[in-house]
Design an enzyme around this catalytic site. Structure first.
Site, PDB file in Angstrom:
ATOM      1  N   CYS A   1      -6.629   0.962   2.764  1.00 51.33           N
ATOM      2  CA  CYS A   1      -7.603   2.060   2.766  1.00 51.33           C
ATOM      3  C   CYS A   1      -7.442   2.980   1.564  1.00 51.33           C
ATOM      4  O   CYS A   1      -8.368   3.734   1.230  1.00 51.33           O
ATOM      5  CB  CYS A   1      -7.459   2.878   4.039  1.00 51.33           C
TER       6      CYS A   1
ATOM      7  N   ASN B   1     -12.124  -3.022   0.278  1.00 53.33           N
ATOM      8  CA  ASN B   1     -11.101  -3.297   1.293  1.00 53.33           C
ATOM      9  C   ASN B   1     -11.771  -3.634   2.628  1.00 53.33           C
ATOM     10  O   ASN B   1     -12.342  -4.700   2.764  1.00 53.33           O
ATOM     11  CB  ASN B   1     -10.140  -2.108   1.413  1.00 53.33           C
ATOM     12  N   GLU B   2     -11.742  -2.716   3.579  1.00 49.77           N
ATOM     13  CA  GLU B   2     -12.324  -3.036   4.899  1.00 49.77           C
ATOM     14  C   GLU B   2     -13.770  -2.564   4.961  1.00 49.77           C
ATOM     15  O   GLU B   2     -14.138  -1.747   5.790  1.00 49.77           O
ATOM     16  CB  GLU B   2     -11.500  -2.363   6.001  1.00 49.77           C
TER      17      GLU B   2
ATOM     18  N   GLU C   1       0.858  -1.186   0.000  1.00 47.65           N
ATOM     19  CA  GLU C   1       0.000   0.000   0.000  1.00 47.65           C
ATOM     20  C   GLU C   1       0.888   1.228   0.000  1.00 47.65           C
ATOM     21  O   GLU C   1       1.957   1.236   0.632  1.00 47.65           O
ATOM     22  CB  GLU C   1      -0.910   0.027   1.236  1.00 47.65           C
TER      23      GLU C   1
HETATM   24  O1  AHR Z   1      -2.239  -1.374   6.733  1.00 50.24           O
HETATM   25  C1  AHR Z   1      -2.671  -0.112   7.079  1.00 50.24           C
HETATM   26  C2  AHR Z   1      -4.182   0.012   7.019  1.00 50.24           C
HETATM   27  O2  AHR Z   1      -4.777  -0.842   7.929  1.00 50.24           O
HETATM   28  C3  AHR Z   1      -4.799  -0.391   5.721  1.00 50.24           C
HETATM   29  O3  AHR Z   1      -4.798   0.629   4.815  1.00 50.24           O
HETATM   30  C4  AHR Z   1      -6.200  -0.743   6.103  1.00 50.24           C
HETATM   31  O4  AHR Z   1      -6.765  -1.692   5.261  1.00 50.24           O
HETATM   32  C5  AHR Z   1      -6.081  -1.188   7.524  1.00 50.24           C
HETATM   33  O5  AHR Z   1      -6.998  -0.564   8.341  1.00 50.24           O
END
Ligand code: AHR
Length: 664
Positions: free
Chosen positions: A244, A375-376, A49
């Site tokens: 994120c 993602n989340e 990321e």
């Molecule tokens: O790894 C950091 C963050 O943690 C990521 O962006 C997210 O998916 C999680 O909350």
């Protein structure tokens, strides 16, 4: 003789013999003849990321920050100097609709012939130059009026010149000019100077500087040391671009892969969501140039032998931030992006997106097999949107598997809701995340022993053991990557491996962090502008991925999996192709343990076992760019004697590899 005295004598005797016979022994039974669960080739992977300056300022080797003046403050990262009576000014000009990806350029007006006018870029918290290495400058430029010369210099932190050269003359039309800098000294926080002389006007844009020495020597490619560290993890897959960042703080700020491919100068820059996320680690100069885009991610996957795993926005922004969703009747373009991505990765040259891939230099398909939806994300809104994505993808590309979100938590109402609902939908892989204290990882070493064995599999897509923030206060940036955290992750990973029929993929997160520009820690690899360091957690990941094996074999202690009895954890696999038995043993206690191995249905060929050990007596030990080798693997050959106990060091991770005698 009284009992106390006898005990002292016995203790002294056994310590002289080098083993602690007073201590209980653990006798592990390894059913080598009962391999059952196949280990997916994608079992251990990496999560990339753009957080902590992982892309711009990190893996993407571009050294110029704000190279095309597209940051919110167009001259951020640039300094102007009038030297020896030189006089000039800069106007930032917007091309407006002529070019949406690259709106701005700098119009430099040189007012006199006296001294020089200098335009200086500070890089990403400085620029790293290495003595003896070459650096390639390129810039788009044209002359408006007058007669202007340009010299470029690399300077170190004290302002001393460590490389310089002239740039070819400007032309009346936009042209890409190039030059090479040969550095004579190291500089960790250097900068790039453009030194103009003469009078008149010149327009410049996309001012770029890359090391010649990039990973695989790709022009304007990736930082060699960082990419090599990724390759050395032997990742089965690479998840990208997040995290994120996929979601964005709002939908306008989401990651859109189509804006990251094609001509680099046309890729529209956006603010990086980690720029503003944490007030205590704000990074006002954090943007996404997308110089590292989806083509580059696919290519990197291919280069390091990892299956690509792109994660796409599902029409929802980060639910911790705006929580903005696209209405269901507007979702089609988002779904189309997913279908087009499959075409970009796998499509023929007669397709629009397959053609673009070929034009970018890769006619062969990238062999994309799995794609992540969101993602989340959590709640009904996710489920509704996921179902529409799933139907469209299954319909057009039944060969592509999907990863779905389980939300940000490892349990609780939100988790349970999606876990149940997605299994009812026959979801392929559910992406679970857990950032938790080290002890959580110990308690959860048996998490998957109890999981349903239905069709739906688990992708442990983001995890890391987090120590309390003040535990390592005021130490190095890298200090949260403690040995204790890594050790507990290793204990947990024996549980992932044992349950490889449930867990098909796993990746630590995040991957990369700049010591001067991080927002989130711990991270797997830390770096500054010249150096990078593998954390203890990195070595734990590597211990599993480089010693994966092809099938799980049961390891038991009195008939039970070893999940913390006497502070020991274990899993074992066989590597059928190479005829190896691989035993992993983790000791989380402060005392050494005696462990013996009863191999059932197999005999060992040869006299030695290869023993890779990671250990440190200090739970808070960590590696840093200044002290990179505090914890690192030690490999030795040890004589194998069947059933004889071996000494498992305190606080240690052990990978023991035995060559098996061939059976007929
Ligand atoms: O790894 C950091 C963050 O943690 C990521 O962006 C997210 O998916 C999680 O909350």
């Amino acid at each position: 003789m009284n009992k106390k005295f006898l005990h002292i004598i016995l203790t002294a005797a056994v310590s002289l013999l080098g083993i602690n016979a007073l201590q209980a022994q653990t006798k592990l039974t390894i059913q080598v003849d009962k391999p059952g669960i196949e280990i997916s080739p994608t079992m251990w992977g990496i999560f990339f990321e753009d957080i902590n300056f992982a892309a711009d300022g990190g893996l993407y080797a571009e050294m110029v920050k704000n190279r095309s003046f597209e940051f919110a403050d167009p001259l951020m990262g640039w300094d102007l100097k009038e030297v020896n009576g030189g006089k000039g000014n800069i106007l930032v000009v917007n091309r407006n609709l002529l070019n949406t990806g690259n709106q701005r350029y700098a119009d430099i007006n040189l007012e006199n012939n006296k001294g020089t006018f200098e335009f200086i870029n500070e890089g990403f918290r400085g620029m790293g130059f290495k003595s003896g290495e070459d650096y390639n400058l390129s810039m788009m430029a044209k002359v408006g009026t007058g007669n202007i010369n340009l010299q470029i210099q690399a300077v170190n932190e004290a302002g001393a010149v460590i490389a310089q050269t002239a740039v070819e003359p400007f032309t009346k039309d936009w042209k890409t000019l190039t030059a090479k800098l040969k550095c004579t000294q190291n500089a960790a926080k250097g900068s790039l100077k453009l030194i103009f002389t003469g009078t008149g006007r010149v327009q410049v844009d996309m001012i770029s500087l890359f090391p010649e020495n990039t990973f695989k020597h790709r022009k304007n490619g990736l930082r060699a040391d960082l990419a090599q560290k990724l390759a050395d993890l032997h990742p089965g897959f690479m998840r990208f671009p997040g995290g994120c960042i996929v979601e964005g703080r709002d939908l306008a700020n989401r990651y859109q892969w189509k804006k990251t491919v094609g001509n680099v100068s046309d890729r529209q820059l956006i603010i990086n969501r980690w720029n503003t996320e944490f007030s205590y680690r704000s990074a006002p100069d954090y943007f996404q140039s997308f110089g590292l885009g989806f083509f580059d991610y696919f290519q990197l996957c291919e280069d390091i032998g990892a299956a690509p795993l792109p994660i796409l926005n599902c029409g929802m922004a980060c639910q911790f931030n705006s929580g903005e969703v696209i209405s269901i009747n507007q979702l089609d373009p988002f779904i189309q992006d997913a279908l087009d991505l499959i075409e970009f990765a796998n499509g023929g040259l007669n397709t629009k997106w397959g053609r673009l891939r070929a034009d970018m230099g890769h006619p062969a398909p990238f062999n994309l097999k799995t794609i992540g939806i969101g993602n989340e994300q959590w709640g009904e809104q996710y489920l509704e949107r996921y179902k529409l994505f799933a139907a469209a993808i299954h319909n057009k590309h039944p060969e592509v598997a999907m990863v779905t979100s389980a939300g940000p938590f490892s349990g609780g109402e939100l988790f349970d809701y999606l876990n149940k609902a997605l299994r009812a939908e026959n979801a392929g892989l559910i992406d679970e995340h857990y950032y938790a204290p080290p002890e959580w990882f110990l308690r959860n070493a048996n998490r998957y022993d109890k999981y349903s064995r239905d069709k739906t599999k688990i992708f442990a897509g983001e995890y890391a053991a987090h120590i309390k923030d003040d535990a390592q206060k005021d130490k190095h940036a890298e200090s949260h990557n403690t040995w204790w955290a890594a050790l507990c992750e290793a204990a947990f990973m024996t549980g992932l491996e044992r349950n490889a029929d449930v867990v098909n993929m796993a990746s630590y997160a995040p991957l990369l962090a700049h010591v001067d520009a991080w927002q989130w820690r711990p991270d797997l690899i830390w770096f500054d502008n010249l150096r990078s360091v593998a954390t203890p957690n990195y070595y734990v990941q590597q211990a599993f991925s480089a010693n994966k094996g092809s099938e799980v074999v049961p390891v038991t202690d009195n008939g039970k999996a070893l999940t913390g009895q006497d502070s020991l954890y274990s899993s074992s696999t066989i590597d059928r192709e190479n005829g190896k038995l691989i035993i992993k043993v983790v000791n989380t206690s402060l005392t050494a343990k005696q462990v013996s191995f009863d191999l059932q249905g197999a005999t060992v060929s040869g006299k030695d076992m290869q023993w890779m050990q990671l250990s440190d007596k200090d739970k808070l030990a960590f590696n840093s760019v200044d002290n990179p080798d505090a914890i690192k693997p030690v490999i030795r050959s040890v004589k194998w004697v069947a059933n004889k106990p071996v000494n498992i060091e305190p606080l240690s991770v052990n990978v023991i590899t035995l060559t098996l005698r061939k059976t007929k």
